[in-house]
Design a protein around this motif. Structure first.
Motif, PDB file in Angstrom:
ATOM      1  N   LYS A   1      69.207 -14.775  70.032  1.00  0.00           N
ATOM      2  CA  LYS A   1      67.836 -14.595  69.563  1.00  0.00           C
ATOM      3  C   LYS A   1      66.817 -15.071  70.598  1.00  0.00           C
TER       4      LYS A   1
ATOM      5  N   LYS B   1      63.132 -12.554  66.204  1.00  0.00           N
ATOM      6  CA  LYS B   1      63.248 -13.051  64.831  1.00  0.00           C
ATOM      7  C   LYS B   1      63.151 -14.570  64.790  1.00  0.00           C
TER       8      LYS B   1
ATOM      9  N   SER C   1      72.935  -4.728  66.078  1.00  0.00           N
ATOM     10  CA  SER C   1      72.279  -4.394  64.808  1.00  0.00           C
ATOM     11  C   SER C   1      72.748  -5.317  63.685  1.00  0.00           C
ATOM     12  N   LYS C   2      74.033  -5.579  63.649  1.00  0.00           N
ATOM     13  CA  LYS C   2      74.599  -6.445  62.602  1.00  0.00           C
ATOM     14  C   LYS C   2      73.922  -7.811  62.613  1.00  0.00           C
ATOM     15  N   TYR C   3      73.809  -8.414  63.785  1.00  0.00           N
ATOM     16  CA  TYR C   3      73.257  -9.766  63.867  1.00  0.00           C
ATOM     17  C   TYR C   3      71.741  -9.792  63.743  1.00  0.00           C
TER      18      TYR C   3
ATOM     19  N   ASP D   1      70.363  -7.952  61.399  1.00  0.00           N
ATOM     20  CA  ASP D   1      70.207  -7.574  59.983  1.00  0.00           C
ATOM     21  C   ASP D   1      69.707  -6.147  59.794  1.00  0.00           C
ATOM     22  N   TYR D   2      70.182  -5.262  60.656  1.00  0.00           N
ATOM     23  CA  TYR D   2      69.855  -3.842  60.492  1.00  0.00           C
ATOM     24  C   TYR D   2      71.131  -3.099  60.140  1.00  0.00           C
ATOM     25  N   ASN D   3      71.108  -2.385  59.038  1.00  0.00           N
ATOM     26  CA  ASN D   3      72.272  -1.640  58.560  1.00  0.00           C
ATOM     27  C   ASN D   3      72.249  -0.225  59.134  1.00  0.00           C
TER      28      ASN D   3
END
Length: 222
Positions: free
Chosen positions: A54, A70, A157-159, A161-163
């Motif tokens: 991040k 984020k 994307s997973k980390y 928080d995007y599906n």
């Protein structure tokens, strides 16, 4: 989705080299080494944290670029004004100018293919897939790297928080491999251009060792 990113640019009295990126990271880690700032270094008291970083460190155009993504925004925002200089291997670089601004960038799948280029080496291969890579012909290498590229974006994307609901497709347009030396180790790095049906904000990294500045991409406008 809109991905919040704090972009900090530090201009020093002497231009920085890309090879100094790990030293910039190391200096900041040593100066602000607190447990609550574990996002700075991807470690906790129990060891390495396997997440998409991040906070990322880059050197672009002779300046240090720090990205807070984020949760990384608050941490980077807390420390950035306290960075008055960078001490890199005993040499002092005074911060003489810069900026910090938050942007909300498009992040996620697209209907059309988007073109990007790597502005720092993409470390795509680990030991296992490097062995496989060496045995393949050129077309096989291209297909393997395209799969890895898709996997890198899915992991990111997973980390974040995007599906990802749509199927990702990647196409390598041109890619050059070369030896990258880092902390006494040798890696195969790649530079070049690719297409993917995904919005990746400029300067975000994909692949291995992203927090150290590797795998940074920028969009190529047609």
């Amino acid at each position: 989705m809109k991905l919040p990113i704090l972009i900090c640019r530090l201009k020093t009295n002497k231009p920085l080299k890309k090879s100094q990126t790990p030293y910039v990271r190391g200096y900041i880690l040593n100066k602000f080494n607190k447990e609550e700032y574990k996002e700075l270094h991807n470690h906790s008291g129990n060891g390495f944290i396997y997440i998409y970083p991040k906070i990322q460190y880059k050197i672009i155009g002779g300046d240090a670029i720090l990205l807070g993504i984020k949760e990384g925004i608050n941490i980077l925002g807390d420390i950035i004004l306290n960075i008055k200089e960078l001490e890199l291997k005993g040499e002092i670089y005074k911060v003489v100018n810069g900026y910090a601004k938050v942007r909300f960038e498009d992040f996620g799948t697209t209907k059309e293919m988007v073109k990007y280029k790597f502005i720092s080496p993409w470390l795509a291969l680990n030991e296992k897939n490097y062995s496989k890579y060496k045995e393949l012909d050129n077309e096989g290498k291209k297909e393997l790297l395209e799969k890895i590229l898709v996997g890198n974006v899915l992991s990111m994307s997973k980390y974040l928080d995007y599906n990802v609901k749509e199927k990702l497709k990647a196409e390598i347009l041109e890619l050059e491999d070369f030896v990258v030396r880092y902390k006494g180790n040798k890696f195969i790095g790649f530079k070049g251009e690719f297409l993917i049906n995904f919005n990746i904000p400029n300067y975000l990294g994909i692949g291995r060792k992203v927090s150290k500045g590797f795998g940074s991409v920028v969009r190529v406008e047609e």
